[in-house]
Design an enzyme around this catalytic site. Structure first.
Site, PDB file in Angstrom:
ATOM      1  N   HIS A 199      -8.330   2.895   8.823  1.00 53.54           N
ATOM      2  CA  HIS A 199      -8.805   1.589   8.376  1.00 53.54           C
ATOM      3  C   HIS A 199     -10.178   1.253   8.945  1.00 53.54           C
ATOM      4  O   HIS A 199     -10.956   0.561   8.285  1.00 53.54           O
ATOM      5  CB  HIS A 199      -7.813   0.493   8.771  1.00 53.54           C
ATOM      6  CG  HIS A 199      -6.642   0.389   7.844  1.00 53.54           C
ATOM      7  ND1 HIS A 199      -5.446   1.030   8.075  1.00 53.54           N
ATOM      8  CD2 HIS A 199      -6.485  -0.270   6.669  1.00 53.54           C
ATOM      9  CE1 HIS A 199      -4.596   0.760   7.098  1.00 53.54           C
ATOM     10  NE2 HIS A 199      -5.198  -0.035   6.232  1.00 53.54           N
ATOM     11  N   ASN A 246       0.837  -1.201   0.000  1.00 57.54           N
ATOM     12  CA  ASN A 246       0.000   0.000   0.000  1.00 57.54           C
ATOM     13  C   ASN A 246       0.873   1.253   0.000  1.00 57.54           C
ATOM     14  O   ASN A 246       0.816   2.093   0.912  1.00 57.54           O
ATOM     15  CB  ASN A 246      -0.936  -0.005   1.208  1.00 57.54           C
ATOM     16  CG  ASN A 246      -2.225   0.742   0.924  1.00 57.54           C
ATOM     17  OD1 ASN A 246      -2.352   1.420  -0.092  1.00 57.54           O
ATOM     18  ND2 ASN A 246      -3.174   0.636   1.823  1.00 57.54           N
TER      19      ASN A 246
END
Length: 865
Positions: free
Chosen positions: A387, A352
């Site tokens: 998240h 990521n």
């Protein structure tokens, strides 16, 4: 006209229905693809729309080539296609949430001052995204269905990057910016079309990767493909480099992960790693393959988006020093670094990538140097909130945070030992790769399991081995909830167990336990019965009640026990109330007698620790007291009865439990082992008041009491040798004229009795004593201590700094052009000289002392580079 009217009557309702609910209108087409590929409907829709970026990108790149006339048109076309994709995936309601977030953030750019616009934007964006995460947990807890939270997470990155770029370009000076911030800054608020196109373009709206607004605007107007001369100065230029290699490379990686995903989709799942009966090696292998299957799902999307953006030209960032084109703007995963990471840092930087870049730009580089939280910690906290709020996210990020810190320290301590030969280096890389993969499987499993009970069960398997034969907190549930295993639940269970035991004993005359235990091979339960012979004594009954049945509580009264015994099955035996009450009383008496015996044993005084227990073993005497042998303690006897009158021998008119010899032994154990006060009190069987506080004795030596009674600390600079740095500027900064070597310098402070009280961080060896004192943070420790004095060497001319805090400075006097110091100044600041036979010897003593002070002062006066 009739045909046209008929077509209008048929088409208009269909178009209205498609416009009103584009998701449901396109479901038949995507359902057909889902049936043929066995991929879920929402995922096949997502991948299909991402793949449409290839043909649309070809039209966008060649049909609407970058030119001044096409800039606005390129913005509108890209935004329109992106909005169409969003409506087909999420519908009007979920897209409305995204519209509102974008609109409020753009209004903040226009209305909020540039000095604080980045703070308002990131707070609002993170709050909106947190609300979306909580809503998803409420309606689809633990689900993997695609919804608007994915694009919203990417949008949070884009709107915050824009706000921070505007803050850097308007509210900060250019000298305060680093190279990346200087390149990405914005000097004015973007137009509404540019801002809307940046957030909703079809290139990055669905799956990213995230780029900055400056990079996107350069892509739209074609400035990222401007001619750039090569490094060798031959006059050649690079014009629109080919995207063939980066596109093919990303597609091959995507196809590789697609094969892995299809092969592992029906064989491995993380739920298999939670099942009992596997060895540790098998469980690790199952977890690794299951996580590989989950990673493949992310990597397929990221590599597909990377190939589409590289094909469109958005991924191009320029040329490197060798003149080769670089396509890293939209690179979101480094396959080799993730699958074969040699350390935790490589794993974090390879996974990521654009999110890591966003965290660095908006968090890591923005945390002040002496903030209450470190930059690394702030990044982990922001990443966790970004998240979501599943417990697995926080367990994963928290453990990863500590593992990363431990890996950094281990790398610093061990790596240089394995760089002496290629074989050692290969061995080191192999061991660190295996260790990193194991850590990754251990931590990221929680990230995928999401739920607390599953994460805890998985870690139990890892730490305790197979738990299939261990008692479960709730056999009826596969994953027991922590909310149903607290003290209150345990007390209720024990109360029910006692009721059943008393009832069974009263009906059968023997202790019988009936339990259900699941078998590994079947989900059914088998009933096992264990019959224990009646105990011979009442105490044995109580012991069996506790040890065999884990009984900790009895019913509140006998009536409850009698009622429980009458309602339990009796295995065909009948009992009367006349039999029940005596047996219940016997059980209660057994319980009381057993608890009394336990209480008596617990109230016995624990054995105390004394010098008599170790004096016969010189090794123990040396370990606890630091003396070679116990005979040294005999020197303590020469004081005689006077030891009973020592200061602190009596506290509150109570005699101490320890005799003087053991008082000395306790003090030596404290100095030798530095045990905590409560630990020493428990070992020696004394109370905490037996330890004299610091206020009952004066730590100042006699010479300080006479001349410097207010002295709080003595400070000085100390240096340690370091290896010569390879960087020339660092070589110059660390060079010490006093040591004639590259050094690291630190400030150290000690109390008048010689105890070290403060050690500063390390600084370059060329720093002066004054600058070292200012930067070390020592002065902040003195802010609440006015009236004290600090003693230092001549080089510490920090009187003005200390006067602002109300603190005096004691340093040796200066010569000020004189050949030697007067006797009065020396007597005021130094101890008396030794008694000599003649005045000439006294003069010689002070002359030598003045010369040595001169040399020390000239050596310590260094400048800060």
């Amino acid at each position: 006209m009739i045909v046209v009217s008929h077509l209008c009557n048929q088409m208009i309702p269909d178009m209205v229905s498609i416009f009103a609910d584009p998701v449901r209108a396109t479901d038949p087409f995507f359902q057909l693809l889902s049936d043929h590929t066995s991929v879920p409907l929402d995922q096949i829709r997502y991948i299909f729309l991402l793949s449409m970026g290839y043909p649309l990108g070809a039209i966008y790149r060649h049909g609407l080539a970058p030119s001044p006339a096409h800039i606005a048109l390129r913005h509108m076309v890209s935004t329109s296609i992106g909005l169409l994709f969003g409506l087909m995936c999420f519908g009007w309601v979920q897209m409305g949430v995204l519209f509102s977030v974008t609109g409020v953030c753009y209004a903040m750019l226009l209305l909020v001052p540039s000095k604080v616009v980045h703070v308002y934007t990131i707070v609002f964006a993170m709050a909106s995204m947190s609300a979306a995460h909580i809503y998803r947990m409420m309606v689809d807890y633990g689900g993997w269905h695609l919804d608007f939270t994915g694009p919203l997470m990417l949008m949070v990155q884009r709107v915050t990057l824009t706000a921070f770029a505007l803050h850097d370009g308007v509210a900060r000076k250019e000298a305060e910016l680093n190279e990346d911030q200087n390149l990405m800054k914005l000097t004015e608020v973007p137009s509404l079309l540019e801002y809307w196109s940046y957030n909703y373009n079809f290139h990055t709206f669905l799956a990213g990767p995230t780029c900055t607004l400056k990079e996107y605007l350069n892509f739209v107007d074609g400035s990222n493909f401007k001619t750039i001369p090569t490094h060798n100065g031959d006059g050649k230029t690079k014009i629109k480099p080919s995207a063939q290699y980066p596109v093919i490379n990303a597609i091959l990686g995507m196809l590789m992960y697609a094969v892995v995903y299809l092969l592992l989709s029906t064989q491995y799942s993380l739920d298999n790693a939670l099942e009992p009966g596997y060895s540790l090696a098998s469980r690790v292998l199952i977890a690794h393959l299951s996580l590989l299957h989950i990673r493949a799902r992310y990597c397929i999307v990221w590599l597909l988006a990377e190939s589409v953006n590289n094909y469109n030209g958005l991924g191009f960032s320029g040329y490197d020093k060798e003149g080769k084109p670089v396509w890293d703007v939209c690179k979101n995963v480094c396959v080799f670094d993730v699958e074969f990471a040699i350390n935790v840092r490589a794993l974090i930087t390879g996974w990521n990538v654009t999110t890591s870049r966003w965290l660095r730009r908006v968090c890591y580089e923005r945390v002040p140097p002496k903030f209450w939280i470190s930059p690394h910690m702030a990044v982990f906290v922001l990443s966790a909130i970004w998240h979501g709020f599943y417990p697995g996210y926080y367990l994963c990020i928290l453990t990863f945070m500590f593992i990363n810190e431990a890996a950094r320290k281990m790398r610093t301590m061990l790596r240089h030992h394995f760089q002496t030969s290629p074989a050692k280096k290969v061995l080191y890389d192999l061991v660190t790769t295996v260790t990193t993969v194991f850590y990754m499987d251990f931590t990221t499993t929680c990230f995928s399991l999401l739920m607390w009970e599953k994460c805890v069960l998985f870690w139990r398997h890892f730490l305790n081995g197979d738990v299939k034969n261990k008692p479960e907190t709730n056999p009826g549930k596969r994953f027991p909830s922590p909310l149903k295993s607290g003290p209150r639940a345990k007390r209720a269970k024990n109360r029910e167990a006692n009721k059943q035991l008393i009832g069974l004993y009263s009906t059968t005359g023997s202790l019988t336990s009936t339990s259900e235990s699941p078998t590994p091979s079947s989900s059914k339960s088998v009933t096992t019965s264990t019959i224990i012979q009646p105990p011979l004594s009442v105490a044995d009954v109580g012991e069996q009640l506790v040890s065999d049945y884990q009984v900790h509580e009895l019913p509140n009264n006998v009536d409850d026990a009698c009622h429980a015994s009458s309602t339990l099955p009796t295995n065909g035996l009948q009992s009367s109330s006349l039999q029940t009450v005596p047996l219940v009383n016997a059980a209660l008496l057994a319980r009381i007698e057993y608890l009394e015996a336990q209480n008596t044993s617990r109230n016995e005084c624990p054995p105390t620790f004394r010098i008599d227990q170790v004096k016969h073993d010189d090794r123990l005497v040396r370990f606890y007291a630091g003396f070679i042998t116990y005979r040294i303690f005999l020197a303590f006897n020469f004081l005689g009865p006077v030891v009973n009158n020592l200061q602190g021998a009596r506290v509150r008119n109570r005699k101490r439990k320890l005799d003087p010899e053991n008082q000395l032994f306790l003090a030596l154990v404290k100095l030798r082992l530095n045990l905590m006060t409560k630990d020493l009190a428990f070992r020696f069987g004394v109370g905490l008041d037996a330890f004299c506080p610091a206020s009952c004795w004066n730590p100042l030596p006699c010479v300080f009491k006479e001349k410097f009674p207010n002295t709080f600390a003595i400070i000085d600079g100390s240096e340690i040798f370091i290896e010569t740095p390879t960087d020339l500027q660092m070589q110059s900064s660390t060079w010490s004229q006093y040591k004639h070597h590259n050094t690291a310098k630190f400030l150290i402070a000690c109390t008048p009795n010689g105890a070290v009280s403060y050690v500063s961080p390390l600084y370059v060896g060329s720093i002066s004593d004054v600058e070292l004192t200012r930067l070390s943070g020592f002065l902040t420790k003195l802010e609440d201590k006015p009236g004290i004095s600090i003693m230092a060497d001549r080089g510490f001319t920090v009187k003005d700094m200390l006067e602002t805090l109300g603190i005096d400075l004691n340093i040796p006097p200066f010569l000020d052009g004189r050949q030697q110091l007067p006797y009065e100044e020396i007597e005021a600041g130094l101890p008396q000289p030794p008694k000599t036979s003649s005045e000439a010897d006294v003069d010689k003593y002070f002359e030598d002392l003045s010369d040595s002070d001169n040399e020390e002062a000239s050596d310590s006066d260094t400048e800060f580079d």
